[in-house]
Write a protein that holds these residues in place. Structure first.
Motif, short mmCIF file in Angstrom:
data_model
loop_
_atom_site.label_atom_id
_atom_site.label_comp_id
_atom_site.label_asym_id
_atom_site.label_seq_id
_atom_site.Cartn_x
_atom_site.Cartn_y
_atom_site.Cartn_z
N ASP A 1 0.85 -1.20 0.05
CA ASP A 1 -0.01 0.01 -0.24
C ASP A 1 0.96 1.13 -0.08
O ASP A 1 2.04 1.23 0.74
N ALA A 2 0.42 2.30 -0.56
CA ALA A 2 1.06 3.59 -0.66
C ALA A 2 -0.04 4.80 -0.58
O ALA A 2 -1.21 4.51 -1.59
N GLN A 3 -0.08 5.50 0.23
CA GLN A 3 -1.11 6.56 0.35
C GLN A 3 -0.35 8.01 0.73
O GLN A 3 0.45 7.99 1.58
N PRO A 4 -0.91 8.80 0.23
CA PRO A 4 -0.55 10.24 0.74
C PRO A 4 -0.99 10.50 2.23
O PRO A 4 -1.94 9.93 2.53
N ILE B 1 4.27 4.49 2.99
CA ILE B 1 4.46 3.18 2.13
C ILE B 1 4.13 1.90 3.19
O ILE B 1 5.20 1.93 4.19
N THR B 2 3.59 0.73 2.85
CA THR B 2 3.30 -0.27 3.68
C THR B 2 3.92 -1.41 2.82
O THR B 2 3.67 -1.65 1.73
N PHE B 3 4.87 -2.17 3.61
CA PHE B 3 5.53 -3.21 2.85
C PHE B 3 4.86 -4.65 3.22
O PHE B 3 4.19 -4.67 4.00
N GLY C 1 4.63 -5.93 6.52
CA GLY C 1 3.92 -5.11 7.64
C GLY C 1 4.82 -3.93 7.90
O GLY C 1 4.09 -3.21 8.61
N ALA C 2 6.18 -3.62 7.64
CA ALA C 2 6.74 -2.63 8.06
C ALA C 2 6.07 -1.41 7.30
O ALA C 2 5.74 -1.37 6.06
#
Length: 64
Positions: free
Chosen positions: A14-17, A30-32, A35-36
């Motif tokens: 996931d990537a969100q502003p 940014i979510t990897f 879970g980081a």
């Protein structure tokens, strides 16, 4: 464009502003796949040699 590129990365889920209090700073969360998460800030500064007493331009629109 940035989010399109991040969507193609296999280990990014996931990537969100993000933006705090409707003001700058702003950035990208940014979510990897592990879970980081990382919050990357988008910042700016004056160019070398800029007169610090000169009037500032109007603020830009932050992400959101």
């Amino acid at each position: 464009m940035l989010f399109d590129i991040l969507d193609q990365a296999s280990d990014i889920t996931d990537a969100q502003p993000w933006q705090e209090n409707d003001e700058c700073p702003s950035g990208v969360e940014i979510t990897f796949s592990t879970g980081a998460r990382i919050w990357m800030a988008i910042t700016g500064g004056s160019a070398t040699g800029t007169d610090p007493t000169a009037p500032r331009p109007p603020p830009h629109r932050c992400l959101g």
